[in-house]
Design an enzyme around this catalytic site. Sequence first.
Site, PDB file in Angstrom:
ATOM      1  N   LYS A 200      47.284  46.943  35.425  1.00 17.55           N
ATOM      2  CA  LYS A 200      46.123  47.625  34.266  1.00 17.55           C
ATOM      3  C   LYS A 200      46.141  49.194  35.406  1.00 17.55           C
ATOM      4  CE  LYS A 200      41.992  48.197  34.005  1.00 17.55           C
ATOM      5  NZ  LYS A 200      42.125  49.429  33.790  1.00 17.55           N
ATOM      6  N   GLU A 273      40.929  45.272  47.565  1.00 21.67           N
ATOM      7  CA  GLU A 273      40.043  46.493  49.163  1.00 21.67           C
ATOM      8  C   GLU A 273      39.313  47.599  48.533  1.00 21.67           C
ATOM      9  OE1 GLU A 273      41.334  51.098  49.797  1.00 21.67           O
ATOM     10  OE2 GLU A 273      43.119  50.095  50.468  1.00 21.67           O
ATOM     11  N   CYS A 307      39.654  55.245  49.342  1.00 20.78           N
ATOM     12  CA  CYS A 307      38.427  54.000  50.558  1.00 20.78           C
ATOM     13  C   CYS A 307      38.086  54.981  51.844  1.00 20.78           C
ATOM     14  CB  CYS A 307      39.322  53.389  49.698  1.00 20.78           C
ATOM     15  SG  CYS A 307      39.841  52.509  47.762  1.00 20.78           S
ATOM     16  N   GLU A 405      28.071  54.478  49.733  1.00 19.78           N
ATOM     17  CA  GLU A 405      29.107  55.017  49.244  1.00 19.78           C
ATOM     18  C   GLU A 405      29.341  56.633  48.411  1.00 19.78           C
ATOM     19  OE1 GLU A 405      34.180  54.201  49.265  1.00 19.78           O
ATOM     20  OE2 GLU A 405      32.788  52.659  47.722  1.00 19.78           O
TER      21      GLU A 405
END
Length: 536
Positions: A200, A273, A307, A405
Amino acid sequence: MTDTALTPAAGNPTAVVPAGTRSAADVVTPELVARLVRGIAGDGELVTRAPATGEVLATVPRAAAGDVDAAFERARAAQLAWATWPLARRAAVLLRFHDLLLSRQDEILDLVQLETGKTRLHAYEEVLAVAVGARHYGRKGPAYLRPKSHTGAMPVLTKVRELRQPKGVVGQIAPWNYPLELTVGDALPAFLAGNGLVMKPDSGTPLTALWARRLLIEAGLPEDLWQIVIGAGSVLGPEIIARADYLSFTGSTATGRTVAQGAAARLIGTSLELGGKNAMLVCADADVAKAAAGAVRACFSSAGQLCVSIERLFVHESIADEFLKRFAARTKEMRLGAGLAYGADMGSLSGGNQLDAVVRHVDEAVEKGATVLAGGRARPDLGPYFYEPTILDGVEKPMAVCEDETFGPVVSVYRFSDEDEAVRRANATPYGLNASVWTRNGRKGFALAARLHAGTVNINEGYGPAYGSAQSPMGGMGDSGLGRRHGAEGILKYTEGQTVAHQRLLPLAPSMGLDDAKFAATMTRGLRLMKAFRLR
């Protein structure tokens, strides 16, 4: 979409770079979309838009729960045949894909830019990473998977082989920020290991994944082996988790926990991750000019939406003023734009959610006393989601940007007096994905890197050297995830280890007239001899 002009950030004296002339309609034609969605199931429609302008790109099939079930059935049927292919034949598909990707890179660069809003150079990073991964696993992958011989319970008498069997059908939930590398880049080792795949992609970036699938089929991959379902994660994610034999996920830590819980309930493996609050340490002996230039790449590549991007910058107090002067000057000189050509330094954010997060973090920090050294403004004159690359000084708790973040073009600067302090502050986060150390002393750089709580650490660069080292594991510690991509770990995770032991001549039990006691005594002497001869 007419190519967005490259426009100087606030206070930037650099001349404007002329825009190109190609539009989104020139790239995303009805013929292209029809070719890409051929065989893709869905009983609804999903409209995608270019974040740089908000303009409609394409309409693609929207999958429902039943489409996921059918996708797994097709992938399972194809996987049974694919797993019988010799390793060399499967590896050859990856190597042909490598060549096709490089020869047709302009096609995918256009799609990545249109779907993400990033610059062409930052889109090229994805092509580079995928090509490196395809070459590595195409050449080295068979050695990772080849049967291995081991010392048996009784040397000579016990012959042991370690085999690697495919998991079956892998479920992959991919993100929007690197729609080529984090889709097909993760799929290649799964395929080489003999698996099928149901993926997906993010609803905003399906065209890139669909293009990669078509190219891999052209390289020789069986068409049904890679199934793509497009739609909302809340609808399709649970369906994939319920059917997969292994799960691969890249995204937020919060969603990663949900994926891990679903995998645990079914006792299947998963690699995740997740987020990061990555730190860069600039030591007193660093080359200040190179560190300032490197910080621009480390903090603002793909508008900070990767990331491994640096969001916390620790600079030794003895060079902080000089470093920040150079870093701020370079940041103010950056050219913003998302034209379909090389030349821009930073592109657009991906959408309203990302822009809102950036604005919220910067505005709150300024309200609570932080100082903006560069940037700090949205740029609706360029497009709906553009925001200037931003440097914040004087950031402290409880400002959200201090610990949460941001995932945007924002970095906070902190001064330190000694390296022990810098390491302690860099590690003061639940995350542990990537870090960067700048020093002229390589030995010191490696020593500092070993003390940082991060899955990858780069010395005198931000993220590229570690990520691009395809033989070495890449992944996060702590809240940044589980498992690794790249290297042996990046492919063996898609396999089940199987031990086959062949006992020859004598059983592993009393025989040849030995009673239980004599058998035990004989085995004890054998164990001592094996230790003496350093057998493992």
